[in-house]
Design a protein around this motif. Sequence first.
Motif, mmCIF file in Angstrom:
data_model
loop_
_atom_site.group_PDB
_atom_site.id
_atom_site.type_symbol
_atom_site.label_atom_id
_atom_site.label_comp_id
_atom_site.label_asym_id
_atom_site.label_seq_id
_atom_site.Cartn_x
_atom_site.Cartn_y
_atom_site.Cartn_z
ATOM 1 N N LEU A 287 55.795 80.854 106.127
ATOM 2 C CA LEU A 287 56.516 81.209 104.914
ATOM 3 C C LEU A 287 57.774 82.020 105.199
ATOM 4 O O LEU A 287 58.792 81.857 104.515
ATOM 5 C CB LEU A 287 55.592 81.998 103.980
ATOM 6 C CG LEU A 287 54.416 81.204 103.398
ATOM 7 C CD1 LEU A 287 53.489 82.120 102.615
ATOM 8 C CD2 LEU A 287 54.920 80.087 102.497
ATOM 9 N N ARG A 288 57.741 82.896 106.196
ATOM 10 C CA ARG A 288 58.919 83.735 106.469
ATOM 11 C C ARG A 288 60.128 82.916 106.906
ATOM 12 O O ARG A 288 61.232 83.134 106.392
ATOM 13 C CB ARG A 288 58.571 84.794 107.522
ATOM 14 C CG ARG A 288 57.740 85.932 106.980
ATOM 15 C CD ARG A 288 57.950 87.194 107.776
ATOM 16 N NE ARG A 288 57.093 88.274 107.308
ATOM 17 C CZ ARG A 288 57.307 89.546 107.561
ATOM 18 N NH1 ARG A 288 58.350 89.905 108.275
ATOM 19 N NH2 ARG A 288 56.491 90.475 107.107
ATOM 20 N N PRO A 289 59.976 81.988 107.868
ATOM 21 C CA PRO A 289 61.156 81.180 108.211
ATOM 22 C C PRO A 289 61.668 80.356 107.045
ATOM 23 O O PRO A 289 62.891 80.205 106.875
ATOM 24 C CB PRO A 289 60.647 80.293 109.356
ATOM 25 C CG PRO A 289 59.478 81.007 109.914
ATOM 26 C CD PRO A 289 58.843 81.692 108.761
ATOM 27 N N MET A 290 60.747 79.807 106.237
ATOM 28 C CA MET A 290 61.189 79.041 105.077
ATOM 29 C C MET A 290 61.970 79.917 104.116
ATOM 30 O O MET A 290 63.034 79.521 103.609
ATOM 31 C CB MET A 290 59.972 78.422 104.376
ATOM 32 C CG MET A 290 59.273 77.334 105.180
ATOM 33 S SD MET A 290 57.752 76.780 104.386
ATOM 34 C CE MET A 290 58.356 76.273 102.786
ATOM 35 N N ALA A 291 61.466 81.126 103.865
ATOM 36 C CA ALA A 291 62.180 82.039 102.964
ATOM 37 C C ALA A 291 63.537 82.418 103.532
ATOM 38 O O ALA A 291 64.540 82.486 102.808
ATOM 39 C CB ALA A 291 61.330 83.295 102.723
ATOM 40 N N GLY A 292 63.593 82.668 104.835
ATOM 41 C CA GLY A 292 64.862 83.017 105.450
ATOM 42 C C GLY A 292 65.866 81.883 105.431
ATOM 43 O O GLY A 292 67.059 82.093 105.191
#
Length: 468
Positions: A287-292
Amino acid sequence: MPQALERAEGCWAWVVLLAAVVAQGLTLGFPTCIGIFFTELQREFQANNSETSWFPSILTAMLHAGGPLCSILVGRFGCRVTVMLGGVLASLGMVASSFCRTLGQLYLAAGFFTGLGLCFSFQSTITVLGFYFTRRRALANAVASVGVSLGITLWPLLARHLLEELGWRGTFLVFGGVFLHCCVCGAILRPVAPSVAPAPRKGRAVPSKTPAPGCLAACGRAVLRHLAFDILWHNAGYRVFTLGVTWMILGFPLPQVFLVPFAMRHGVDEHKAALLISIIGFSNIFLRPMAGLVAGRQNFARYRKYLFSLAVLLNGLTNLVCTVSANFRVLVGYCLVYSVSMSVVGALFFQVLMDVVPMDRFSRALGLCTILESISILISPPMAGFVLDNTDSNFSYVFYMSSFFLISAALFMGGGFCALQKKERQGRPAEAEAADPEPAPLRALSREDTGSSEKRPCTEEIMYVTSV
């Protein structure tokens, strides 16, 4: 300076990014596993919830409070030396904590020294990413935050396994060896181009021309130089962000500290309780890379601040689930939803700070922001422990308290950013009129007199000036 940054964004920058992933996993991921030792430390030292809560609060507070000192070390010795020094300090703190006989000794060894070492390693890698990446800065921050997710996933599993095999003392001794890997990450951080460094040197040259002040005055001047109080006073966006995050941190770390004891108190198996934190970390890996990446898109740049505020609001609302049910399946669903908001907060925190503060002042701004956060972190878990001691260990009040701080902080930041954007929009027409002293009717007449048969309106030109 921009040319040097462009040269730094090469092949070695991705090696530095890999080192930042590992360093963030070792540093920011570690405090999430402290809750696994909470009950064990209570039994060992015969302490109540409030006394035991001081250990994770001191550790996490030092992880943030060492920002100004880290900025001084980075400015004098560079990021490489600072990261390696942090790894050694964190390792020595954990090794010493394995021999502690009182909670006070644990506060000093594992809380103060380990937390300070983790701060040096963590903030130095964040700072160096800002110089190695310019165009792909959002992507670099998002990928680096994957290290935090990996740490949140692996640290609880490793801690649970080692606790059963070696006890908490043996586990802390092993952790001391693990933190030495920060030295390897620091060795990878090659210095950036020399042309990046003139700004700090000019700042240091000014005091040398004046008579040498007293020791106390020199220390005060050094602290003020590395703390962004001037930015806090003049930059309204930074002021809203810093105050909102400081208030938010009063509730943000509470689920990570008390989720495992909360689940165990309601009959959840110890392994399943530790698995809840790992579920949060594993979800954050994706989720973090997608959000970034989403927030790093050009058309999302204007809305990053509001997306950050919305994620904080969702995080606060999610914590109310734990006040309703403690069933393991419900807690798994809670962890999945919680990880969504947590991943957005983690991926956008540094990016939003870089949006509101110029890059040449980022290190100072980060130092002040983190030291204010440390005050909130220092009092938040003991305050929650005090609530537990006076409510017969009713964890619902802890999650209510966490939701209150998070929701109010989200509303403050969202409203503050909206007000600043509205004020900025209202100020642009006035600036455009001041920049062009020629009145609008004269511009229209001059355009009509150009000899063309058509009368073209001036809207296109005015729009261009306003956008600038």
